[in-house]
Design a protein around this motif. Structure first.
Motif, PDB file in Angstrom:
ATOM      1  N   GLY A  93     -70.042  38.417 -47.168  1.00 41.89           N
ATOM      2  CA  GLY A  93     -71.202  37.586 -47.462  1.00 41.89           C
ATOM      3  C   GLY A  93     -72.000  37.271 -46.209  1.00 41.89           C
ATOM      4  N   SER A  94     -71.297  36.988 -45.110  1.00 46.32           N
ATOM      5  CA  SER A  94     -71.984  36.699 -43.841  1.00 46.32           C
ATOM      6  C   SER A  94     -72.821  37.898 -43.409  1.00 46.32           C
ATOM      7  CB  SER A  94     -70.973  36.375 -42.741  1.00 46.32           C
ATOM      8  OG  SER A  94     -70.127  35.345 -43.138  1.00 46.32           O
ATOM      9  N   MET A  95     -72.243  39.104 -43.555  1.00 45.80           N
ATOM     10  CA  MET A  95     -72.988  40.317 -43.170  1.00 45.80           C
ATOM     11  C   MET A  95     -74.256  40.444 -43.988  1.00 45.80           C
ATOM     12  SD  MET A  95     -69.712  42.792 -42.723  1.00 45.80           S
ATOM     13  CE  MET A  95     -70.524  44.212 -43.375  1.00 45.80           C
ATOM     14  N   ALA A  96     -74.166  40.097 -45.274  1.00 49.52           N
ATOM     15  CA  ALA A  96     -75.361  40.177 -46.130  1.00 49.52           C
ATOM     16  C   ALA A  96     -76.428  39.204 -45.657  1.00 49.52           C
ATOM     17  CB  ALA A  96     -74.972  39.872 -47.580  1.00 49.52           C
ATOM     18  N   PHE A  97     -76.032  37.986 -45.331  1.00 49.47           N
ATOM     19  CA  PHE A  97     -77.008  36.999 -44.861  1.00 49.47           C
ATOM     20  C   PHE A  97     -77.618  37.432 -43.521  1.00 49.47           C
ATOM     21  CE2 PHE A  97     -77.233  33.287 -47.561  1.00 49.47           C
ATOM     22  CZ  PHE A  97     -76.116  33.414 -48.384  1.00 49.47           C
ATOM     23  N   ILE A  98     -76.780  37.984 -42.637  1.00 47.45           N
ATOM     24  CA  ILE A  98     -77.291  38.437 -41.334  1.00 47.45           C
ATOM     25  C   ILE A  98     -78.267  39.589 -41.521  1.00 47.45           C
ATOM     26  CG2 ILE A  98     -76.608  39.571 -39.173  1.00 47.45           C
ATOM     27  CD1 ILE A  98     -73.993  37.901 -39.343  1.00 47.45           C
ATOM     28  N   ALA A  99     -77.975  40.469 -42.495  1.00 44.10           N
ATOM     29  CA  ALA A  99     -78.849  41.618 -42.748  1.00 44.10           C
ATOM     30  C   ALA A  99     -80.258  41.182 -43.137  1.00 44.10           C
ATOM     31  CB  ALA A  99     -78.251  42.497 -43.850  1.00 44.10           C
ATOM     32  N   PHE A 100     -80.393  39.965 -43.644  1.00 46.97           N
ATOM     33  CA  PHE A 100     -81.711  39.455 -44.004  1.00 46.97           C
ATOM     34  C   PHE A 100     -82.410  38.785 -42.831  1.00 46.97           C
ATOM     35  CE2 PHE A 100     -82.648  39.752 -48.529  1.00 46.97           C
ATOM     36  CZ  PHE A 100     -81.465  40.275 -49.008  1.00 46.97           C
ATOM     37  N   GLY A 101     -81.858  38.941 -41.653  1.00 48.69           N
ATOM     38  CA  GLY A 101     -82.518  38.441 -40.443  1.00 48.69           C
ATOM     39  C   GLY A 101     -82.209  36.997 -40.125  1.00 48.69           C
ATOM     40  N   ASP A 114     -79.834  33.728 -38.645  1.00 46.32           N
ATOM     41  CA  ASP A 114     -78.963  33.419 -37.514  1.00 46.32           C
ATOM     42  C   ASP A 114     -77.504  33.633 -37.911  1.00 46.32           C
ATOM     43  OD1 ASP A 114     -78.345  32.005 -34.922  1.00 46.32           O
ATOM     44  OD2 ASP A 114     -77.376  30.651 -36.342  1.00 46.32           O
ATOM     45  N   ALA A 115     -76.706  34.142 -36.965  1.00 42.74           N
ATOM     46  CA  ALA A 115     -75.325  34.535 -37.293  1.00 42.74           C
ATOM     47  C   ALA A 115     -74.477  33.341 -37.722  1.00 42.74           C
ATOM     48  CB  ALA A 115     -74.688  35.232 -36.091  1.00 42.74           C
ATOM     49  N   LEU A 116     -74.511  32.252 -36.941  1.00 37.49           N
ATOM     50  CA  LEU A 116     -73.651  31.103 -37.265  1.00 37.49           C
ATOM     51  C   LEU A 116     -74.079  30.470 -38.589  1.00 37.49           C
ATOM     52  CD1 LEU A 116     -71.267  29.474 -36.229  1.00 37.49           C
ATOM     53  CD2 LEU A 116     -72.871  27.948 -35.085  1.00 37.49           C
ATOM     54  N   ASN A 117     -75.393  30.369 -38.796  1.00 38.83           N
ATOM     55  CA  ASN A 117     -75.877  29.819 -40.070  1.00 38.83           C
ATOM     56  C   ASN A 117     -75.470  30.718 -41.235  1.00 38.83           C
ATOM     57  OD1 ASN A 117     -77.009  27.660 -38.791  1.00 38.83           O
ATOM     58  ND2 ASN A 117     -79.119  28.375 -38.930  1.00 38.83           N
ATOM     59  N   SER A 118     -75.478  32.031 -40.995  1.00 34.73           N
ATOM     60  CA  SER A 118     -75.078  32.970 -42.055  1.00 34.73           C
ATOM     61  C   SER A 118     -73.618  32.779 -42.422  1.00 34.73           C
ATOM     62  CB  SER A 118     -75.316  34.416 -41.599  1.00 34.73           C
ATOM     63  OG  SER A 118     -76.671  34.633 -41.339  1.00 34.73           O
ATOM     64  N   ALA A 150     -85.002  27.261 -46.993  1.00 33.06           N
ATOM     65  CA  ALA A 150     -86.264  27.990 -46.857  1.00 33.06           C
ATOM     66  C   ALA A 150     -86.543  28.890 -48.058  1.00 33.06           C
ATOM     67  CB  ALA A 150     -86.235  28.825 -45.582  1.00 33.06           C
ATOM     68  N   GLY A 151     -85.553  29.071 -48.916  1.00 31.92           N
ATOM     69  CA  GLY A 151     -85.748  29.940 -50.074  1.00 31.92           C
ATOM     70  C   GLY A 151     -85.008  31.251 -49.907  1.00 31.92           C
ATOM     71  N   LEU A 152     -84.228  31.626 -50.911  1.00 30.72           N
ATOM     72  CA  LEU A 152     -83.423  32.846 -50.826  1.00 30.72           C
ATOM     73  C   LEU A 152     -84.168  34.027 -51.435  1.00 30.72           C
ATOM     74  CD1 LEU A 152     -79.875  31.622 -51.942  1.00 30.72           C
ATOM     75  CD2 LEU A 152     -80.573  32.241 -49.637  1.00 30.72           C
ATOM     76  N   PRO A 153     -84.171  35.181 -50.764  1.00 31.27           N
ATOM     77  CA  PRO A 153     -84.691  36.404 -51.395  1.00 31.27           C
ATOM     78  C   PRO A 153     -83.770  36.832 -52.537  1.00 31.27           C
ATOM     79  CG  PRO A 153     -84.281  36.728 -49.033  1.00 31.27           C
ATOM     80  CD  PRO A 153     -83.720  35.401 -49.402  1.00 31.27           C
ATOM     81  N   PHE A 154     -84.258  37.719 -53.405  1.00 31.52           N
ATOM     82  CA  PHE A 154     -83.503  38.077 -54.598  1.00 31.52           C
ATOM     83  C   PHE A 154     -82.141  38.686 -54.262  1.00 31.52           C
ATOM     84  CE2 PHE A 154     -82.871  38.731 -58.935  1.00 31.52           C
ATOM     85  CZ  PHE A 154     -82.366  39.996 -59.145  1.00 31.52           C
ATOM     86  N   GLY A 155     -82.115  39.537 -53.257  1.00 30.69           N
ATOM     87  CA  GLY A 155     -80.848  40.176 -52.881  1.00 30.69           C
ATOM     88  C   GLY A 155     -79.803  39.142 -52.487  1.00 30.69           C
ATOM     89  N   LEU A 156     -80.215  38.136 -51.724  1.00 28.60           N
ATOM     90  CA  LEU A 156     -79.277  37.093 -51.303  1.00 28.60           C
ATOM     91  C   LEU A 156     -78.869  36.201 -52.474  1.00 28.60           C
ATOM     92  CD1 LEU A 156     -80.262  35.793 -47.759  1.00 28.60           C
ATOM     93  CD2 LEU A 156     -78.280  37.132 -48.454  1.00 28.60           C
ATOM     94  N   ALA A 160     -85.462  45.530 -45.697  1.00 22.46           N
ATOM     95  CA  ALA A 160     -86.899  45.794 -45.795  1.00 22.46           C
ATOM     96  C   ALA A 160     -87.678  44.552 -46.135  1.00 22.46           C
ATOM     97  CB  ALA A 160     -87.145  46.865 -46.866  1.00 22.46           C
ATOM     98  N   VAL A 161     -87.011  43.572 -46.736  1.00 23.41           N
ATOM     99  CA  VAL A 161     -87.726  42.354 -47.093  1.00 23.41           C
ATOM    100  C   VAL A 161     -87.160  41.176 -46.323  1.00 23.41           C
ATOM    101  CG1 VAL A 161     -88.430  43.109 -49.356  1.00 23.41           C
ATOM    102  CG2 VAL A 161     -86.222  42.030 -49.095  1.00 23.41           C
ATOM    103  N   ALA A 162     -86.553  41.440 -45.175  1.00 25.05           N
ATOM    104  CA  ALA A 162     -85.961  40.366 -44.389  1.00 25.05           C
ATOM    105  C   ALA A 162     -87.036  39.400 -43.947  1.00 25.05           C
ATOM    106  CB  ALA A 162     -85.233  40.942 -43.178  1.00 25.05           C
ATOM    107  N   VAL A 163     -86.654  38.147 -43.940  1.00 26.62           N
ATOM    108  CA  VAL A 163     -87.585  37.126 -43.468  1.00 26.62           C
ATOM    109  C   VAL A 163     -87.727  37.290 -41.970  1.00 26.62           C
ATOM    110  CG1 VAL A 163     -87.950  34.654 -43.217  1.00 26.62           C
ATOM    111  CG2 VAL A 163     -86.913  35.560 -45.301  1.00 26.62           C
ATOM    112  N   PRO A 164     -88.920  37.577 -41.473  1.00 30.06           N
ATOM    113  CA  PRO A 164     -89.054  37.795 -40.023  1.00 30.06           C
ATOM    114  C   PRO A 164     -88.679  36.544 -39.258  1.00 30.06           C
ATOM    115  CG  PRO A 164     -91.201  37.648 -41.079  1.00 30.06           C
ATOM    116  CD  PRO A 164     -90.197  37.634 -42.168  1.00 30.06           C
TER     117      PRO A 164
END
Lengths: 731, 45
Positions: free
Chosen positions: A426-434, A436-440, A460-466, A557-561
């Motif tokens: 799960g952490s890897m998935a959150f990190i993949a969306f750009g 912070d590692a500790l927050n993920s 801040a709002g979760l993208p659909f994948g997350l 591709a849709v990571a929050v910058p």
């Protein structure tokens, strides 16, 4: 031999699922009545439709014959029941108008049922009484279900079975039926919730809430705290109330919900000796004390919260909320990501991961498993040090003297590894969306342990994948992996028509016959079955891989910058020495030390109601862009505000100019603004949610259809009697 | 054996007392946590 389910298993489970869905429909009557009493007619239509859906589906499923729940069928029910119930529970949420999509409604309902408490609703403060009540009821029911399953089925703990015993009139003690267990659990948690609701209501009245508001808030907070659900009907969570006494009351309820139900069973029988000697309870208490001491040490040394009130609000209550996996937050998510040091955040993560006691509504690995793993390590060392002819036994006190077996230790370590592995994925998935590692890591562990504490990521709002990842984490964590994996593997293996529709006994006989006769035919058959199993595993593996890619790779591709950080255009304004103006509240919360003690100006909507702070001052919670901050102002300034945002009422838009405090020493270390000037820009308005007559029509039609199905089913069993219409068949 | 068990069962008393004891224990534990916070704060300061 891998578990295979046959059609008879699925129909049998379907029957019991129908019973659960009917109970869900009955539970929906409570918020429906509240909607009727408070005139929330749009919401009433949503609940009528929801009741109709539950009645129809539940009655239809009850046509399947009940043949009793053995271990395999219970595995299927426990594994998939949460999602199935979540789907029907989402119906009134979807029809309420608070969600853009059905998936968001499903997410919220699963979050409530699994006692996670995270909501995707951006405007929580404007939810109706009935919708909030429904969320709280789902959370409480989910908590009770977990405790009952844990106590009755042994799915969540094999080595330390605590059987609910009932005593017949002749003095014989027998294992209680599941209905007696449910009533017992409801009685205990309900009484705690009642006491807590009274205490919370009294405090809310002292805070200046309207009596009806105070009663409803007290009821919601108490139920969600005891069930460790952690849902608070305000954007800023517990900070909304600005009340340390309320946090203490809720902390007591959280602890009550996080300790083993067996404690209450023994307490009711007044067997306090067992409770005193219980190893898990002792270690859990010691663990919380150590955490509080350590967190207080770090926070005091870092100098963030210099007042005792600040340490208690941001340290003690946060630690208790994390250790009980309730998730009620008395600190802003932005403070977790920014102000509080990484060391404290890691401690909180560990507290959430270790979780609560076994046989409670809390999540996490559970302390009895931690104890079993540690004792197994001790056993492994002692075995190597002991003489060859010595016999090493490890005993511990867990409601009676228990001897640690290799099976107990193996299950404990399996669950331990599954939790860590799932959290890592799960952490890897959150990190993949750009992010912070500790927050993920924090978010992932919070979801998988059903804690629900969030950082800036979810706020801040979760993208659909997350959202998919988070839903899977909540689901897997609630059923503690083994039930879910067993159910999924069993279903996939059983998908072959021959496996699904064949009769168990005839199949076993055919297999036996082939083996006994031996020969080429039998060997060929074995090869074919192996081939089919192999193909099933390959398909399963590809599905898992595809889901993994979807969850980790594609969303890049849709990571929050830049993740949930302060927008670039606001960074310059933040660094400017001039008054900080025209930024949204979320940027204000993320400002951190840069603006501590500085003048700020911001605009937002006044929400809820003014909370009494002290003599001559009140708290006004101001919201903008989905974030809320507390503003401390005089009653004269607050008197300008005529309207506050609630259900079907928008609040006055106000511009506040004042001093920004990152951790105000006078107010328990809260992040807040001391207002010097308040200007009302626009008046709030009341409006009425348009009633959708279609929901009433569909709901009534479905209710009639459901009743007709129930009558039809009853007539198939003989004479129709009203009292037997919804009778639960006991096996 | 049955008679002994019945006598033992009659001695149990009201379950409310047990629940009140647990509730009081939880409140006492919270007070202890607050005390720990105060003590650690003053030690560090």
């Amino acid at each position: 031999m891998l578990p295979r389910f046959h059609w008879s298993d699925i129909t049998n489970v379907g029957h019991y699922l129908g019973v659960l869905i009917l109970m869900t429909g009955a539970a929906m009557c409570v918020p429906a009545v509240i909607a009727l009493v408070f005139g929330e007619f749009r919401q009433l239509g949503a609940f009528v439709a929801g009741i109709g859906v539950c009645l129809t589906i539940g009655s239809a499923l009850r046509f399947f014959k009940a043949r009793g729940l053995d271990r395999r069928r219970a595995l299927l029910l426990v594994g998939f029941g949460w999602i199935a119930i979540g789907i029907v529970c989402a119906v009134p949420l979807l029809l309420s108008g608070s969600f853009d999509s059905w998936f968001d409604a499903l997410f919220d309902s699963v979050s409530a049922l699994t006692t996670t408490g995270v909501t995707l609703v951006t405007d929580v403060d404007s939810l109706s009484y009935s919708q909030i009540t429904w969320r709280v009821i789902m959370s409480f029911a989910g908590a009770l279900t977990v405790v009952v399953i844990a106590m009755y089925s042994g799915f969540f703990g094999e080595g330390s079975r605590v059987f609910m015993m009932s005593e017949r009139r002749d003095g014989e003690r027998t294992r209680a039926r599941i209905s007696e267990t449910c009533l017992s659990v409801l009685r205990v948690y309900g009484s705690f919730a009642l006491v807590g609701a009274v205490a919370a209501t009294v405090i809310c009245l002292f805070l200046g809430l309207h009596p009806v508001d105070a009663i409803m808030n007290g009821f919601w907070l108490a139920l969600t705290a005891v069930g460790t659900g952690g849902f608070v009907p305000h954007t800023s969570d517990l900070i909304y109330y600005h009340s340390l006494p309320l946090q203490f009351v809720l902390s007591a309820l959280m602890i009550a919900g996080a300790i083993s139900f067996a404690v209450y069973a023994y307490a009711r029988a007044r067997r306090f000796g067992h409770i005193r000697r219980n190893a898990e309870l002792r270690v859990y208490a010691l663990w919380i004390v150590a955490l509080v001491a350590f967190v207080t040490w770090i926070m005091t040394r870092e100098g963030f919260f210099t007042s005792l009130g600040g340490l208690m609000q941001n340290g003690l209550t946060t630690v208790v909320s994390a250790a009980t996996t309730c998730g009620m937050q008395a600190v802003y998510p932005e403070q977790i990501g920014g102000l509080i040091t990484d060391g404290v955040v890691i401690l909180v993560i560990v507290a959430i991961l270790f979780g609560a006691c076994a046989y409670s509504s809390g999540g996490g690995i559970k302390f009895v498993r931690i104890l079993q793993v540690l004792r197994w390590i001790k056993y492994s060392i002692l075995v190597r040090l002991a003489p060859d002819n010595a016999r090493v036994r490890i005993k511990y006190e867990h409601f009676g003297s228990q001897s640690l077996s290799s099976e107990d230790a193996m299950i404990a370590m399996t669950v331990f590894i599954l939790y860590l592995g799932t959290a890592a994925l799960g952490s890897m998935a959150f990190i993949a969306f750009g992010n912070d590692a500790l927050n993920s890591v924090f978010e992932s562990i919070s979801y998988v342990t059903n804690c629900g504490m969030t950082t800036e990521i979810t706020q801040a709002g979760l993208p659909f994948g997350l959202k998919i990842v988070a839903l899977l984490l909540m689901w897997a964590g609630r059923v503690e992996f083994i039930a879910l994996i067993g159910a999924i593997v069993g279903i996939l293996i059983s998908l072959h028509p021959e496996n699904l529709f064949s009769n168990d006994r005839s199949r076993d006989l055919r297999t036996l016959k082939r083996k006994n006769f031996g020969g080429t035919a039998w060997r060929r058959r074995k090869r074919q079955e192996s081939g089919r199993r192999g193909r099933t595993f390959v398909v399963t593996g590809l599905l898992v891989l595809a889901l993994g890619c979807l969850g980790t790779g594609a969303p890049a591709a849709v990571a929050v910058p830049g993740g949930a950080q302060v927008p670039a255009q606001d960074v310059e304004a933040l660094n400017s020495p001039s008054p900080y103006s025209s930024v949204d509240v979320r940027s204000l919360l993320s400002a951190g030390k840069r603006q501590d003690g500085s003048d700020v100006v911001f605009t937002g909507e006044a929400v809820g109601s003014p909370i009494i702070a002290d003599e001559g001052h009140v708290w006004v919670n101001v919201k903008n862009a989905g974030a809320m901050v507390g503003v401390y102002m005089s009653t004269e300034l607050a008197g300008q505000i005529a309207h506050y945002a609630t259900y079907e009422q928008t609040g006055d838009m106000i511009t506040v100019q004042g001093i920004y405090n990152l951790a105000c020493a006078d107010h328990n270390g809260e992040l807040e603004v001391h207002a010097e000037q308040v200007e009302v820009n626009a008046q709030g308005e009341s409006w009425t949610n348009p009633v959708n007559p279609a929901t009433y029509v569909v709901g009534i039609v479905l209710i009639v259809a459901g009743l007709a199905l129930t009558l039809a089913r009853q007539s198939l069993h003989g004479r129709v009697r009203f009292r037997n219409l919804f009778r639960w068949e006991r096996n | 054996m049955k008679a002994v068990f019945q006598r033992r069962a009659q001695k149990k008393g009201s379950p409310v007392v047990g629940m009140l004891v647990v509730l009081a224990s939880i409140c006492a534990f919270l007070a202890f946590l607050a005390l720990v916070t105060v003590v650690v704060h003053f030690i560090v300061m």
